[in-house]
Write an enzyme that holds these catalytic residues in place. Structure first.
Site, PDB file in Angstrom:
ATOM      1  N   ASP A   8       2.870  -1.216  -6.575  1.00  8.61           N
ATOM      2  CA  ASP A   8       2.056  -1.497  -5.388  1.00  8.61           C
ATOM      3  C   ASP A   8       1.247  -0.259  -5.021  1.00  8.61           C
ATOM      4  O   ASP A   8       1.112   0.088  -3.849  1.00  8.61           O
ATOM      5  CB  ASP A   8       2.933  -1.932  -4.215  1.00  8.61           C
ATOM      6  N   GLY A  66       3.382   2.768  11.959  1.00  6.01           N
ATOM      7  CA  GLY A  66       2.812   1.490  11.566  1.00  6.01           C
ATOM      8  C   GLY A  66       3.886   0.426  11.451  1.00  6.01           C
ATOM      9  O   GLY A  66       5.082   0.688  11.593  1.00  6.01           O
TER      10      GLY A  66
END
Length: 581
Positions: free
Chosen positions: A166, A51
């Site tokens: 996160d 990714g």
């Protein structure tokens, strides 16, 4: 913060950190994208693209030196010129490098240079985000199992003084494990922040880092964050797993942030009141009203899990079957036991057995319930258990009978491991279980030098100034080295059979005027001194050089070269240099 003198010394010795990367290297970084099949860092062959994120590309790579697959996260070259991004990337390496837990992706290496990248554990499996996109929502029991494992992974993170900040489904991979089945793994510490950070922040005023749907109110408002911030984020993740959507979702980011701060999440009607209560507390706006840490959240989730409560009720009423053998019920009970709290903390015993055993377990339906009070399981198995000074006959896993309600002290040990002591409080009714991971056995060694004051290196790492005491892992080979200006260095191997608690190493005055250089690198390479091949490859210790100024450089088999550095050596001195290809 390094002083100018410390930074100058680091540069002279070739020691570089990403945050202090020289401008000369930044200006030379290549700008093209990396391609499949390319080898970086001298040993990492890029196999496929996983990714692309805000800080760079993530590849699956093959470590050609040891033939294992890893995940490589490359920092975008244009970002290296930005000191803030370099600091954040350095913090990512420091954060995950200090953590070891099955539910947290392991960190292997940070390679600084052209290119600059992190090397991490490659966990096979889809992200939680991908699973939710396919299934919309998860069965409540499965969601609770995932959340409990994430709690313990985050607890390991928090004990290192780190807040992930996160946590979201895209940063959770659902891997598999032959022993425990589905194994969620936390990845991507790109926004991780050391809780001890004070004035030096990685964000400027007005800059928001995180994902709105999973951000705690204090994070949005720029207030102090701690472990309770991740408790809130995990509450949002659990909510989405059960409901199919985050507690506050939508396309308008500003509206999401406003709701995170001011509104209560919509109630879920298709879950038990116990689970709803846990979610409500985890998602409290005020951090003081939440669970103090993820360990307490894990305990609350286990207690709220109606599957476990039904199993516990079945045990107490005598309805749960048991086999005629003694050891078979252990696996069955581990899967259904409710953990008990104690001084050492609450531990949940959970195990899965192979599907081939299911028919065998089904035959036990009409058998009487097992009679025991405490189940003790260890990793590794086969440990001895001593309770209140009385040694149990069987080794783990072991069911203990006739244990009275109240506090008890357990001492657990197995060959090659350290003895572990746990304190538990047995309930007045019901049963309890305890799972213990036994650490490798260690013993302390105090090292003296003659003369005193020598610098001690243990397994190539600075260990202190003699006399110094440090822990040595049993059943392993170690290298001990002492150095002192004007004396010949002394190296001593510590073997598994060596159990001495004190060592004295005598040093002799070095009659020959020379210095020594130890060279380490991120990859194997030949060491060139003053333009001449030393015929020795990194890592290397004890390279003899004449006193004075010398140049060092690394060259590998492909012809690649490191930058040249200049060292100044004195007679009897040992210099330690790190050079990166």
């Amino acid at each position: 913060m390094k002083t100018d003198r410390e930074r100058k010394v680091a540069e002279e010795r070739g020691v570089s950190r990403l945050e202090t990367l020289p401008d000369a290297l930044i200006s030379k970084l290549r700008r093209q994208e990396f391609t499949i099949g390319e080898t970086i860092g001298g040993r990492y062959e890029l196999k496929s693209l996983l990714g692309v994120g805000a800080m760079g590309q993530v590849f699956v790579a093959q470590n050609t030196a040891i033939s294992i697959e890893v995940a490589v996260k490359l920092l975008k070259p244009e970002l290296i010129a930005n000191l803030e991004f370099r600091r954040r990337f350095q913090k990512e390496a420091e954060a995950i490098g200090s953590i070891s837990h099955p539910n947290v992706a392991r960190f292997f290496d940070l390679v600084v240079g052209d290119p600059t990248f992190l090397v991490m554990e490659y966990v096979r499996g889809p992200t939680l985000q991908q699973v939710l996109e396919q299934n919309t929502r998860l069965e409540c029991g499965r969601a609770l199992d995932i959340a409990v494992r994430l709690c313990w992974g985050l607890h390991a993170v928090h004990t290192r003084g780190i807040v992930h900040r996160d946590l979201k489904p895209a940063n959770i991979i659902l891997g598999s494990d032959a022993e425990v089945g589905e194994q969620p793994v936390i990845i991507d510490f790109g926004l991780a922040k050391l809780a001890t950070t004070t004035e030096t922040e990685l964000t400027r005023s007005g800059q928001l880092l995180g994902t709105p749907e999973y951000m705690a109110p204090e994070q949005i408002e720029g207030r102090k964050i701690d472990a309770r911030t991740d408790v809130y984020s995990l509450g949002c993740v659990l909510y989405k797993m059960i409901a199919g959507h985050a507690p506050f979702a939508g396309e308008d980011v500003v509206h999401i942030l406003y709701r995170q701060i001011h509104e209560k999440p919509p109630k879920l009607l298709d879950i038990s009141p116990q689970v709803a209560g846990v979610l409500s507390r985890a998602l409290a706006k005020n951090p003081a009203d939440r669970y103090p840490d993820t360990r307490e959240l894990a305990r609350a989730l286990v207690k709220a899990d109606d599957r476990r409560r039904r199993s516990s009720s079945g045990l107490q009423s005598g309805n749960l079957p048991a086999p005629p053998e003694r050891r078979i019920p252990i696996a069955l009970v581990v899967a259904t036991s409710l953990a008990v709290g104690g001084v050492g903390g609450m531990v949940v015993a959970r195990a899965k057995w192979a599907s081939s055993q299911a028919p065998r377990m089904a035959k036990l339906v009409d058998a009487p319930a097992p009679a025991y009070d405490l189940l003790v399981v260890t990793n590794p198995e086969g440990a001895t258990v001593e309770i209140d000074g009385k040694k149990q006959v069987d080794r783990t896993p072991v069911a203990v009978h006739g244990l009275a309600a109240g506090p008890h002290t357990l001492r657990i040990a197995a060959p090659g491991t350290a003895t572990v002591e746990r304190h538990i409080t047995m309930p007045a009714t019901g049963r309890a279980s305890l799972v213990v991971n036994l650490p490798n056995a260690q013993h302390s060694v105090t090292v003296h030098s003659m003369p005193s004051g020598a610098t001690i290196f243990f397994d190539n790492q600075l260990a202190g100034i003699a006399p110094a005491t440090f822990a040595v892992t049993n059943d392993d080979y170690h290298e001990l080295r002492i150095e002192k200006l004007g004396y010949a260095p002394v190296t001593r191997a510590i073997k598994p059979e060596d159990k001495d608690s004190e060592l004295t190493l005598s040093m002799e005055i070095d009659p020959s005027p020379h210095a020594e250089v130890s060279v380490d690198s991120s990859a194997e390479a030949e060491i060139w001194i003053d333009g001449v091949n030393s015929a020795i490859e990194t890592p290397a210790m004890g390279l003899r050089v004449a006193p004075g100024r010398h140049t060092l450089q690394l060259r590998d088999s492909s012809g690649a070269q490191s930058k040249k550095i200049t060292i100044e050596s004195r007679a009897g001195e040992t210099l330690h240099v790190v050079l990166n290809m």
